[in-house]
Design a protein around this motif. Structure first.
Motif, PDB file in Angstrom:
ATOM      1  N   CYS A  28      42.710  30.700  47.118  1.00 37.20           N
ATOM      2  CA  CYS A  28      41.671  31.591  46.618  1.00 37.20           C
ATOM      3  C   CYS A  28      42.314  32.720  45.828  1.00 37.20           C
ATOM      4  N   GLN A  29      41.641  33.098  44.763  1.00 32.37           N
ATOM      5  CA  GLN A  29      42.122  34.167  43.902  1.00 32.37           C
ATOM      6  C   GLN A  29      41.108  35.305  43.953  1.00 32.37           C
ATOM      7  N   LEU A  30      41.576  36.488  44.300  1.00 35.62           N
ATOM      8  CA  LEU A  30      40.717  37.662  44.289  1.00 35.62           C
ATOM      9  C   LEU A  30      40.638  38.144  42.851  1.00 35.62           C
ATOM     10  N   ILE A  31      39.454  38.041  42.240  1.00 34.44           N
ATOM     11  CA  ILE A  31      39.329  38.421  40.835  1.00 34.44           C
ATOM     12  C   ILE A  31      38.807  39.841  40.656  1.00 34.44           C
ATOM     13  N   GLY A  32      38.414  40.488  41.759  1.00 35.84           N
ATOM     14  CA  GLY A  32      37.975  41.867  41.628  1.00 35.84           C
ATOM     15  C   GLY A  32      37.489  42.452  42.932  1.00 35.84           C
ATOM     16  N   GLN A  33      37.723  43.762  43.070  1.00 35.47           N
ATOM     17  CA  GLN A  33      37.220  44.561  44.185  1.00 35.47           C
ATOM     18  C   GLN A  33      36.460  45.715  43.556  1.00 35.47           C
ATOM     19  N   TYR A  34      35.230  45.922  43.988  1.00 31.64           N
ATOM     20  CA  TYR A  34      34.397  46.939  43.363  1.00 31.64           C
ATOM     21  C   TYR A  34      33.703  47.788  44.418  1.00 31.64           C
ATOM     22  N   ARG A  35      33.619  49.084  44.131  1.00 30.54           N
ATOM     23  CA  ARG A  35      32.962  50.023  45.048  1.00 30.54           C
ATOM     24  C   ARG A  35      31.490  50.204  44.706  1.00 30.54           C
ATOM     25  N   THR A  36      31.069  49.719  43.534  1.00 31.68           N
ATOM     26  CA  THR A  36      29.646  49.780  43.176  1.00 31.68           C
ATOM     27  C   THR A  36      29.191  48.421  42.663  1.00 31.68           C
ATOM     28  N   ALA A  37      27.929  48.122  42.922  1.00 31.25           N
ATOM     29  CA  ALA A  37      27.364  46.863  42.453  1.00 31.25           C
ATOM     30  C   ALA A  37      27.217  46.855  40.939  1.00 31.25           C
ATOM     31  N   MET A  38      26.969  48.008  40.340  1.00 37.29           N
ATOM     32  CA  MET A  38      26.830  48.081  38.877  1.00 37.29           C
ATOM     33  C   MET A  38      28.132  47.641  38.202  1.00 37.29           C
ATOM     34  N   GLU A  39      29.242  48.153  38.686  1.00 39.67           N
ATOM     35  CA  GLU A  39      30.549  47.790  38.133  1.00 39.67           C
ATOM     36  C   GLU A  39      30.828  46.296  38.345  1.00 39.67           C
ATOM     37  N   ALA A  40      30.499  45.807  39.531  1.00 41.29           N
ATOM     38  CA  ALA A  40      30.722  44.390  39.849  1.00 41.29           C
ATOM     39  C   ALA A  40      29.843  43.493  38.975  1.00 41.29           C
ATOM     40  N   LEU A  41      28.619  43.905  38.722  1.00 42.78           N
ATOM     41  CA  LEU A  41      27.707  43.114  37.891  1.00 42.78           C
ATOM     42  C   LEU A  41      28.262  42.955  36.476  1.00 42.78           C
ATOM     43  N   GLU A  42      28.743  44.044  35.905  1.00 41.56           N
ATOM     44  CA  GLU A  42      29.320  43.974  34.556  1.00 41.56           C
ATOM     45  C   GLU A  42      30.539  43.060  34.531  1.00 41.56           C
ATOM     46  N   SER A  43      31.366  43.140  35.555  1.00 39.17           N
ATOM     47  CA  SER A  43      32.548  42.292  35.630  1.00 39.17           C
ATOM     48  C   SER A  43      32.158  40.821  35.799  1.00 39.17           C
ATOM     49  N   PHE A  44      31.169  40.562  36.655  1.00 37.08           N
ATOM     50  CA  PHE A  44      30.724  39.187  36.911  1.00 37.08           C
ATOM     51  C   PHE A  44      30.216  38.531  35.625  1.00 37.08           C
ATOM     52  N   LYS A  45      29.543  39.302  34.802  1.00 37.90           N
ATOM     53  CA  LYS A  45      29.030  38.761  33.534  1.00 37.90           C
ATOM     54  C   LYS A  45      30.169  38.280  32.638  1.00 37.90           C
ATOM     55  N   LYS A  46      31.311  38.960  32.711  1.00 37.89           N
ATOM     56  CA  LYS A  46      32.470  38.601  31.886  1.00 37.89           C
ATOM     57  C   LYS A  46      33.322  37.523  32.537  1.00 37.89           C
ATOM     58  N   GLU A  47      33.453  37.604  33.856  1.00 41.46           N
ATOM     59  CA  GLU A  47      34.316  36.680  34.601  1.00 41.46           C
ATOM     60  C   GLU A  47      33.641  36.347  35.930  1.00 41.46           C
ATOM     61  N   PRO A  48      32.787  35.310  35.946  1.00 38.61           N
ATOM     62  CA  PRO A  48      32.048  34.972  37.172  1.00 38.61           C
ATOM     63  C   PRO A  48      32.973  34.555  38.322  1.00 38.61           C
ATOM     64  N   ALA A  49      32.544  34.875  39.523  1.00 41.99           N
ATOM     65  CA  ALA A  49      33.252  34.466  40.733  1.00 41.99           C
ATOM     66  C   ALA A  49      32.559  33.247  41.329  1.00 41.99           C
ATOM     67  N   ASP A  50      33.300  32.480  42.112  1.00 46.10           N
ATOM     68  CA  ASP A  50      32.707  31.368  42.855  1.00 46.10           C
ATOM     69  C   ASP A  50      32.031  31.872  44.125  1.00 46.10           C
ATOM     70  N   ILE A  51      32.653  32.890  44.729  1.00 49.09           N
ATOM     71  CA  ILE A  51      32.175  33.449  45.998  1.00 49.09           C
ATOM     72  C   ILE A  51      32.148  34.961  45.863  1.00 49.09           C
ATOM     73  N   VAL A  52      31.046  35.574  46.311  1.00 51.26           N
ATOM     74  CA  VAL A  52      30.924  37.028  46.264  1.00 51.26           C
ATOM     75  C   VAL A  52      30.663  37.540  47.674  1.00 51.26           C
ATOM     76  N   LEU A  53      31.568  38.399  48.158  1.00 50.53           N
ATOM     77  CA  LEU A  53      31.389  39.092  49.438  1.00 50.53           C
ATOM     78  C   LEU A  53      30.788  40.446  49.109  1.00 50.53           C
ATOM     79  N   ILE A  54      29.624  40.754  49.681  1.00 52.93           N
ATOM     80  CA  ILE A  54      28.904  41.957  49.276  1.00 52.93           C
ATOM     81  C   ILE A  54      28.313  42.707  50.464  1.00 52.93           C
ATOM     82  N   ASP A  55      28.449  44.015  50.422  1.00 46.65           N
ATOM     83  CA  ASP A  55      27.805  44.903  51.380  1.00 46.65           C
ATOM     84  C   ASP A  55      26.348  45.082  50.951  1.00 46.65           C
TER      85      ASP A  55
END
Length: 156
Positions: A28-55
């Motif tokens: 597994c490759q960790l492609i990003g760690q984000y403290r806000t969902a807004m930041e994660a959403l923008e990143s996901f649009k550019k580089e989608p993840a297979d699995i998202v762990l979310i609070d």
């Protein structure tokens, strides 16, 4: 390789999950760690993840709204919630959005491991069913691979 994104406003949880993934899930490759969902959403649009762990509860946008926004992108991914809140209404809404596991903090690493294995199996099944024509339309999708994990022990 399975691509994982972590979204949690707690730095300790981000670091704990990062360490676990890096030490216990070599395929597994960790492609990003984000403290806000807004930041994660923008990143996901550019580089989608297979699995998202979310609070669930985070500033700006909560985890459930984040999942709704990801679902609108029509990109296959597996959401797993990790939350301090065990209220049934959260779990019910999460399930309606396609969440496959709802884990409570503090994290039980055996449960986390099993949830990630389950998510990996679902990603793998999606890849097997992925048609070549679809792959040509979306080259960011990952190639087919097999993974198994058996070591559930983890300490901080």
């Amino acid at each position: 390789m399975y691509r994982i994104m972590i979204v949690d406003d707690e730095t300790v949880m981000l670091n704990t999950l990062k360490k676990y993934i890096q030490e216990r899930l070599p395929d597994c490759q960790l492609i990003g760690q984000y403290r806000t969902a807004m930041e994660a959403l923008e990143s996901f649009k550019k580089e989608p993840a297979d699995i998202v762990l979310i609070d669930i509860r985070m500033p700006e946008m909560d985890g459930l709204e984040f999942i709704r926004q990801l679902n609108l992108l029509n990109i296959h991914y597996i959401p797993i919630i990790i939350s301090s809140y065990g209220e049934f209404s959260y779990a019910k809404t999460a399930m309606s959005l396609g969440v496959i596991h709802y884990l409570l903090k503090p994290i039980d690493f055996n449960e986390l491991h099993q949830a990630l294995l389950s998510a990996i199996q679902k990603v793998e099944q999606h890849r097997i069913n992925f048609s070549p024509a679809d792959h040509q339309q979306n080259p960011k999708k990952l190639k087919n691979s097999k993974n198994t994990y058996s070591d559930n022990r983890f300490e901080l």
